[in-house]
Scaffold this motif. Structure first.
Motif, PDB file in Angstrom:
ATOM      1  N   ASN A  69       0.863  -1.178   0.000  1.00 24.04           N
ATOM      2  CA  ASN A  69       0.000   0.000   0.000  1.00 24.04           C
ATOM      3  C   ASN A  69       0.899   1.226   0.000  1.00 24.04           C
ATOM      4  O   ASN A  69       1.497   1.562   1.027  1.00 24.04           O
ATOM      5  CB  ASN A  69      -0.897  -0.017   1.240  1.00 24.04           C
ATOM      6  N   GLU A  70       1.017   1.879  -1.126  1.00 25.15           N
ATOM      7  CA  GLU A  70       1.953   2.990  -1.302  1.00 25.15           C
ATOM      8  C   GLU A  70       1.260   4.293  -0.899  1.00 25.15           C
ATOM      9  O   GLU A  70       0.287   4.702  -1.531  1.00 25.15           O
ATOM     10  CB  GLU A  70       2.427   3.025  -2.762  1.00 25.15           C
ATOM     11  N   LEU A  71       1.757   4.939   0.147  1.00 24.87           N
ATOM     12  CA  LEU A  71       1.037   6.071   0.738  1.00 24.87           C
ATOM     13  C   LEU A  71       1.581   7.441   0.343  1.00 24.87           C
ATOM     14  O   LEU A  71       1.220   8.442   0.959  1.00 24.87           O
ATOM     15  CB  LEU A  71       1.042   5.941   2.266  1.00 24.87           C
ATOM     16  N   LEU A  72       2.434   7.508  -0.673  1.00 24.83           N
ATOM     17  CA  LEU A  72       2.881   8.825  -1.127  1.00 24.83           C
ATOM     18  C   LEU A  72       1.858   9.459  -2.064  1.00 24.83           C
ATOM     19  O   LEU A  72       1.813  10.682  -2.223  1.00 24.83           O
ATOM     20  CB  LEU A  72       4.237   8.711  -1.835  1.00 24.83           C
ATOM     21  N   THR A  73       1.024   8.656  -2.700  1.00 24.31           N
ATOM     22  CA  THR A  73      -0.040   9.185  -3.551  1.00 24.31           C
ATOM     23  C   THR A  73      -0.993  10.026  -2.709  1.00 24.31           C
ATOM     24  O   THR A  73      -1.375   9.633  -1.605  1.00 24.31           O
ATOM     25  CB  THR A  73      -0.827   8.028  -4.204  1.00 24.31           C
ATOM     26  N   HIS A  74      -1.335  11.208  -3.243  1.00 18.86           N
ATOM     27  CA  HIS A  74      -2.204  12.123  -2.489  1.00 18.86           C
ATOM     28  C   HIS A  74      -3.421  12.492  -3.321  1.00 18.86           C
ATOM     29  O   HIS A  74      -3.270  12.942  -4.454  1.00 18.86           O
ATOM     30  CB  HIS A  74      -1.431  13.384  -2.105  1.00 18.86           C
ATOM     31  N   PRO A  75      -4.640  12.303  -2.831  1.00 20.52           N
ATOM     32  CA  PRO A  75      -4.930  11.698  -1.523  1.00 20.52           C
ATOM     33  C   PRO A  75      -4.680  10.187  -1.536  1.00 20.52           C
ATOM     34  O   PRO A  75      -4.675   9.562  -2.596  1.00 20.52           O
ATOM     35  CB  PRO A  75      -6.408  12.005  -1.320  1.00 20.52           C
ATOM     36  N   ASN A  76      -4.465   9.613  -0.357  1.00 22.15           N
ATOM     37  CA  ASN A  76      -4.223   8.172  -0.264  1.00 22.15           C
ATOM     38  C   ASN A  76      -5.406   7.402  -0.847  1.00 22.15           C
ATOM     39  O   ASN A  76      -6.555   7.784  -0.678  1.00 22.15           O
ATOM     40  CB  ASN A  76      -4.039   7.753   1.189  1.00 22.15           C
ATOM     41  N   HIS A  77      -5.083   6.290  -1.508  1.00 22.94           N
ATOM     42  CA  HIS A  77      -6.156   5.485  -2.090  1.00 22.94           C
ATOM     43  C   HIS A  77      -6.216   4.078  -1.506  1.00 22.94           C
ATOM     44  O   HIS A  77      -7.047   3.286  -1.923  1.00 22.94           O
ATOM     45  CB  HIS A  77      -6.029   5.425  -3.618  1.00 22.94           C
ATOM     46  N   TYR A  78      -5.353   3.734  -0.570  1.00 25.37           N
ATOM     47  CA  TYR A  78      -5.441   2.478   0.169  1.00 25.37           C
ATOM     48  C   TYR A  78      -5.632   1.276  -0.764  1.00 25.37           C
ATOM     49  O   TYR A  78      -6.652   0.610  -0.759  1.00 25.37           O
ATOM     50  CB  TYR A  78      -6.567   2.537   1.207  1.00 25.37           C
ATOM     51  N   ASP A  79      -4.606   1.046  -1.560  1.00 27.23           N
ATOM     52  CA  ASP A  79      -4.638  -0.067  -2.495  1.00 27.23           C
ATOM     53  C   ASP A  79      -3.339  -0.842  -2.380  1.00 27.23           C
ATOM     54  O   ASP A  79      -2.325  -0.311  -1.903  1.00 27.23           O
ATOM     55  CB  ASP A  79      -4.815   0.457  -3.919  1.00 27.23           C
ATOM     56  N   GLN A  80      -3.359  -2.098  -2.790  1.00 25.68           N
ATOM     57  CA  GLN A  80      -2.163  -2.921  -2.817  1.00 25.68           C
ATOM     58  C   GLN A  80      -1.678  -3.023  -4.259  1.00 25.68           C
ATOM     59  O   GLN A  80      -2.400  -3.507  -5.130  1.00 25.68           O
ATOM     60  CB  GLN A  80      -2.461  -4.316  -2.248  1.00 25.68           C
ATOM     61  N   ILE A  81      -0.456  -2.557  -4.501  1.00 21.23           N
ATOM     62  CA  ILE A  81       0.118  -2.507  -5.843  1.00 21.23           C
ATOM     63  C   ILE A  81       1.308  -3.454  -5.918  1.00 21.23           C
ATOM     64  O   ILE A  81       2.145  -3.503  -5.008  1.00 21.23           O
ATOM     65  CB  ILE A  81       0.595  -1.071  -6.180  1.00 21.23           C
ATOM     66  N   MET A  82       1.408  -4.204  -7.007  1.00 22.44           N
ATOM     67  CA  MET A  82       2.538  -5.101  -7.207  1.00 22.44           C
ATOM     68  C   MET A  82       3.820  -4.299  -7.415  1.00 22.44           C
ATOM     69  O   MET A  82       3.881  -3.425  -8.265  1.00 22.44           O
ATOM     70  CB  MET A  82       2.285  -6.021  -8.400  1.00 22.44           C
ATOM     71  N   PHE A  83       4.854  -4.635  -6.636  1.00 21.04           N
ATOM     72  CA  PHE A  83       6.145  -3.958  -6.721  1.00 21.04           C
ATOM     73  C   PHE A  83       7.223  -4.856  -7.347  1.00 21.04           C
ATOM     74  O   PHE A  83       8.377  -4.463  -7.408  1.00 21.04           O
ATOM     75  CB  PHE A  83       6.601  -3.531  -5.330  1.00 21.04           C
ATOM     76  N   GLY A  84       6.862  -6.048  -7.764  1.00 20.98           N
ATOM     77  CA  GLY A  84       7.843  -6.952  -8.341  1.00 20.98           C
ATOM     78  C   GLY A  84       7.153  -8.167  -8.918  1.00 20.98           C
ATOM     79  O   GLY A  84       5.922  -8.301  -8.834  1.00 20.98           O
ATOM     80  N   THR A  85       7.939  -9.048  -9.491  1.00 20.01           N
ATOM     81  CA  THR A  85       7.397 -10.264 -10.085  1.00 20.01           C
ATOM     82  C   THR A  85       7.847 -11.488  -9.287  1.00 20.01           C
ATOM     83  O   THR A  85       8.856 -11.450  -8.569  1.00 20.01           O
ATOM     84  CB  THR A  85       7.868 -10.426 -11.533  1.00 20.01           C
ATOM     85  N   VAL A  86       7.120 -12.560  -9.457  1.00 21.54           N
ATOM     86  CA  VAL A  86       7.478 -13.806  -8.791  1.00 21.54           C
ATOM     87  C   VAL A  86       8.825 -14.301  -9.293  1.00 21.54           C
ATOM     88  O   VAL A  86       9.632 -14.841  -8.524  1.00 21.54           O
ATOM     89  CB  VAL A  86       6.378 -14.862  -9.022  1.00 21.54           C
ATOM     90  N   GLN A  87       9.100 -14.098 -10.575  1.00 24.59           N
ATOM     91  CA  GLN A  87      10.372 -14.535 -11.133  1.00 24.59           C
ATOM     92  C   GLN A  87      11.542 -13.828 -10.455  1.00 24.59           C
ATOM     93  O   GLN A  87      12.581 -14.443 -10.171  1.00 24.59           O
ATOM     94  CB  GLN A  87      10.412 -14.257 -12.639  1.00 24.59           C
ATOM     95  N   GLN A  88      11.405 -12.543 -10.169  1.00 25.63           N
ATOM     96  CA  GLN A  88      12.459 -11.811  -9.468  1.00 25.63           C
ATOM     97  C   GLN A  88      12.696 -12.391  -8.077  1.00 25.63           C
ATOM     98  O   GLN A  88      13.837 -12.493  -7.627  1.00 25.63           O
ATOM     99  CB  GLN A  88      12.089 -10.330  -9.362  1.00 25.63           C
ATOM    100  N   CYS A  89      11.622 -12.763  -7.398  1.00 23.21           N
ATOM    101  CA  CYS A  89      11.762 -13.373  -6.065  1.00 23.21           C
ATOM    102  C   CYS A  89      12.532 -14.688  -6.161  1.00 23.21           C
ATOM    103  O   CYS A  89      13.414 -14.970  -5.342  1.00 23.21           O
ATOM    104  CB  CYS A  89      10.392 -13.620  -5.456  1.00 23.21           C
ATOM    105  N   PHE A  90      12.200 -15.489  -7.165  1.00 20.05           N
ATOM    106  CA  PHE A  90      12.888 -16.755  -7.382  1.00 20.05           C
ATOM    107  C   PHE A  90      14.362 -16.521  -7.682  1.00 20.05           C
ATOM    108  O   PHE A  90      15.246 -17.201  -7.124  1.00 20.05           O
ATOM    109  CB  PHE A  90      12.221 -17.507  -8.537  1.00 20.05           C
TER     110      PHE A  90
END
Length: 350
Positions: free
Chosen positions: A136-157
């Motif tokens: 939930n990225e809170l720098l957006t104004h006004p806050n929108h309280y959402d969950q945004i993907m910050f990466g891919t599963v392949q990167q985690c692997f």
């Protein structure tokens, strides 16, 4: 060992001797040294997923117990780096996060793609990594309280993660999209051999009524857990229930009178047991969150949460700000105190 009785204070007798009402412990798949062999080998998880899950259960001070103590440090995005790290700026360096998890005897460390990627070659083989994929990225104004993907599963692997984590804000206007995204990510993680952890949180202003926050009610959080295990979360992270009757108070959705009349009581252990029951009766481990740092009573509150989780049939605690927002030695002491609850054979399943 930690003096649990003293930390629990006036609640000690009630929490340590309570006999569970509603869901009997005999109906649960309880944590134990053989949990992977006894419970998880009947699932569709691949040998690689089972190996990574076993590696988490075999790490840290709780190795071989079937319980988990996880250090989560993703609050730099969720709450802002200033909010998270100003009390102890050394944790702006991801190396110190990994060191705290190691010195604190944790089973795993959960953090962002960037944080774990920054130190993966030095630490991924020393402690299991859980990469938190969305935030939930809170720098957006006004806050929108959402969950945004910050990466891919392949990167985690690729960075050597043992597991991936994600949040769904159940009840929010964005929950349908989040659920689709996380379902796809979890399926891909399992294909690559990583296990999955779902932060099953509730987020909607309408869940607060008459000064009561039903986002931590046993019935609503229990249903969030049930949705989480439906998309094959291997571990569910949930805020510990503080009340019940969310469906009734908010007059929406579907429930059953037996949930309130027979299957639970107002006791925190019974409320948390309903959360466990909704994780396929414990086939998926429930870890409760440690919550925000409140100051001087953090140690007592963390131990209380651990006692309730363990006696309810849960799998452990994920403790972040209470540990890293204080001097390192105190943070390690707090993590060890939580772990001591699960190491104490006198603290039994209710």
């Amino acid at each position: 060992m930690t003096d649990v009785h003293s930390l629990l204070g006036d609640e000690a007798k009630d929490l340590l001797t309570h006999t569970a009402q509603g869901i009997p412990k005999e109906d649960l798949h309880l944590p134990g040294p053989d949990f992977v062999d006894r419970v998880l080998t009947t699932t569709d998880r691949s040998p690689r997923v089972l190996r990574n899950l076993q590696s988490v259960f075999d790490h840290g001070r709780l190795a071989g117990t079937g319980y988990l103590s996880i250090l989560p440090v993703d609050q730099g995005i969720e709450h802002s780096a200033a909010s998270a790290f100003a009390p102890n700026p050394r944790y702006l360096d991801p190396e110190n996060i990994a060191e705290l998890a190691l010195d604190g005897g944790c089973n795993a460390v959960a953090s962002t793609l960037g944080a774990l990627g920054a130190v993966s070659r030095r630490y991924a083989h020393r402690i299991p990594f859980i990469v938190k994929l969305n935030h939930n990225e809170l720098l957006t104004h006004p806050n929108h309280y959402d969950q945004i993907m910050f990466g891919t599963v392949q990167q985690c692997f690729d960075l050597g993660a043992a597991g991936v984590g994600a949040t769904v804000y159940f009840g929010s206007e964005h929950s349908d999209r989040q659920l689709r995204e996380v379902t796809e990510a979890f399926a891909r993680a399992h294909q690559l051999g990583m296990f999955t952890v779902l932060w099953c949180y509730l987020r909607n202003p309408a869940f607060k009524k008459d000064g009561i926050d039903y986002a931590v009610s046993a019935d609503l959080t229990g249903q969030a857990n049930h949705l989480g295990v439906t998309i094959e979360a291997d571990i569910v992270k949930q805020k510990q229930a503080e009340n019940n009757g969310g469906y009734r108070a908010l007059a929406f959705g579907k429930t059953h009178d037996l949930v309130y009349d027979r299957l639970t009581t107002d006791h925190p252990i019974d409320l948390t047991r309903w959360q466990v029951a909704n994780c396929y009766m414990g086939r998926t481990g429930l870890i409760n969150s440690g919550g925000a740092s409140a100051g001087h009573d953090d140690l007592a509150q963390a131990v209380r949460t651990a006692v309730i989780n363990k006696r309810a049939g849960g799998t452990g605690l994920i403790t972040g700000r209470k540990a890293f927002q204080r001097p390192t030695t105190e943070g390690i002491q707090l993590l060890h105190a939580v772990q001591d609850v699960y190491l104490d054979d006198s603290i039994t399943i209710a």
